[in-house]
Write an enzyme that holds these catalytic residues in place. Sequence first.
Site, PDB file in Angstrom:
ATOM      1  N   ARG A 143      60.238  57.783  16.201  1.00 35.56           N
ATOM      2  CA  ARG A 143      59.755  59.123  15.886  1.00 35.56           C
ATOM      3  C   ARG A 143      60.338  59.625  14.572  1.00 35.56           C
ATOM      4  O   ARG A 143      60.110  60.764  14.167  1.00 35.56           O
ATOM      5  CB  ARG A 143      60.190  60.111  16.975  1.00 35.56           C
ATOM      6  N   TYR A 146      58.598  61.393  11.062  1.00 40.80           N
ATOM      7  CA  TYR A 146      58.338  62.834  11.026  1.00 40.80           C
ATOM      8  C   TYR A 146      59.642  63.618  10.880  1.00 40.80           C
ATOM      9  O   TYR A 146      59.804  64.419   9.952  1.00 40.80           O
ATOM     10  CB  TYR A 146      57.610  63.236  12.305  1.00 40.80           C
TER      11      TYR A 146
END
Lengths: 330, 330
Positions: A143, A146
Amino acid sequence: MQRRILIAGGAGFLGSHLVDRLLRRHDVEKIVILDNLWTGTRGNLAHIDDKRAAFVEGSAESFATDERFDEILHLASPASPPWYMRDPIRVIQANVHGALNLRNLLKPGGRFCFTSTSEVYGDPLISPQPESYRGSVDCTGPRSSYDESKRCTESLLFECNRVYGMDIRIVRLFNVYGPRTRIDDGRAVSNFIGQALTSGVLTVYGDGRQSRSWGYVDDIADALERFFWRDHIDYIGPLNIGNDREIAVVDVAEYITKLVPGTRIEYLPPVPQDPTNRCPDLTLARKVLPGWSASIPYETGVRETLEWFKHIVRTSEAVPLAPAPVFLDR
Amino acid sequence: MQRRILIAGGAGFLGSHLVDRLLRRHDVEKIVILDNLWTGTRGNLAHIDDKRAAFVEGSAESFATDERFDEILHLASPASPPWYMRDPIRVIQANVHGALNLRNLLKPGGRFCFTSTSEVYGDPLISPQPESYRGSVDCTGPRSSYDESKRCTESLLFECNRVYGMDIRIVRLFNVYGPRTRIDDGRAVSNFIGQALTSGVLTVYGDGRQSRSWGYVDDIADALERFFWRDHIDYIGPLNIGNDREIAVVDVAEYITKLVPGTRIEYLPPVPQDPTNRCPDLTLARKVLPGWSASIPYETGVRETLEWFKHIVRTSEAVPLAPAPVFLDR
């Protein structure tokens, strides 16, 4: 003074709401809406009938023009995990390289506004999260594109402020939902509504007791307007913006099953690394934006969103749905 | 197989040591040494007499060529706080945009090696720091351009690996010192030596009991060689590389005053936010690089560095020194 404004990501969910609000300003001469339509849609701007607004299909990291702007709003990034995990390199380009490029288009003395994210806090070890919390992000994880590109862009803009005196405003947005979310966005509220209107089966991962703080888009855009538009301000950010009322995922699902007859909930195994909480500490927001609060209850917001999705489902031939397994809101 | 290698930042302190080691390889056909000479110097490469090595003055973020490389080493970034704090935007460009650009120059199946930093741990709340520690970095602070651009570049490269299967190697370097450090580098060992050879007064901030883990450049380059050159490896990083022997700042200063007669220490007030410790957990490094250790004692390393600086001071007309107040090693 008549101002020229550039909004990157202006055809997106939140971006298009900000365009609507920019057009209410009387000091705005021109708005360039830059969007590469990766997650944004032309449909989000279809209602706009104002000669001051000009749409340009293009990317934040490569957009070039001789024009210079009084205000630049940088929202050019997907915000939903299934989207940003699909093309992480492009996410980093959009955020960091986007900011590097767009800042060159600012007039001297102009203002650069950036929507960062609560994901800079990663999987927080404290709750709620104040702006001073340094976060717990795995910068090598799936992740991270981002989270880290938002962190790096914050750093970049704070340095532009420190070194060049650039006027900046930085918010950290917690979960936002509402009309103009993509039906294939992949986060909980839009998933539930999309499922309710199509298969009729709402999938909840785990026991659904994990809580989320959902901010209705009108409340959030209201905060951004108060923070981004203001010329003189003591605090440039980072500023948490969101709703600090925590709601269990399953409560929203149950509420939607009541609104849409004939639908039901199905429980699936929990998603790995699904954070159990993410909640804004809004102490600073209340001080910096006196009078503002996220006051729209989720029941109202979900109803409004449902109505909008019904309209979209009625008027679209093909309705794309997010692929399973779906990542819940972080 | 004859390989073509690009090393960005190859005229820098550490980069030039890696160039020396690359030239010892028999499987290397060509080495393009890319450096914009921001902190690197032509002098660091002056001793090289090998037709395989080609120097190109240029920046990682803008370098363009039709050539493609089997291995790319990305070291293009200043590493010392006074340097990176002077031009933070450029630091972010060099790291993130540099990686975005350089990866396009890799042959299919090629390898991308990146020197990240212990600064991804920020002001660590645990010591020593294992690779799994997520760090404590203020992403809006005055040191963040370096820390966050390294974090973001790690994220970018891990995504290149995850999404495109790109072969990557990522190390997190703790403090490195040795010959070819700039005399105006601004970190403790080079400052002390520079001061000893010029003013004769070594400035220690605070009581000097704050500890540092200094790795001598030969030890560090040895680790990089073992990690970067290897074709088949189970672990791609991030890998801590450094010396885990903690030495008090004042001990090094005292040692240097003994080596250079007529010098003395002056104590100044502590530098704000000077971290009290930063020490690598090398458990993983010992496993991934069997046989490697940072074995050169600081006494040997400091003597070697002093000899090199004496030579530089003798042969240079103007010797720039770091401006006060000097930031100690983090």
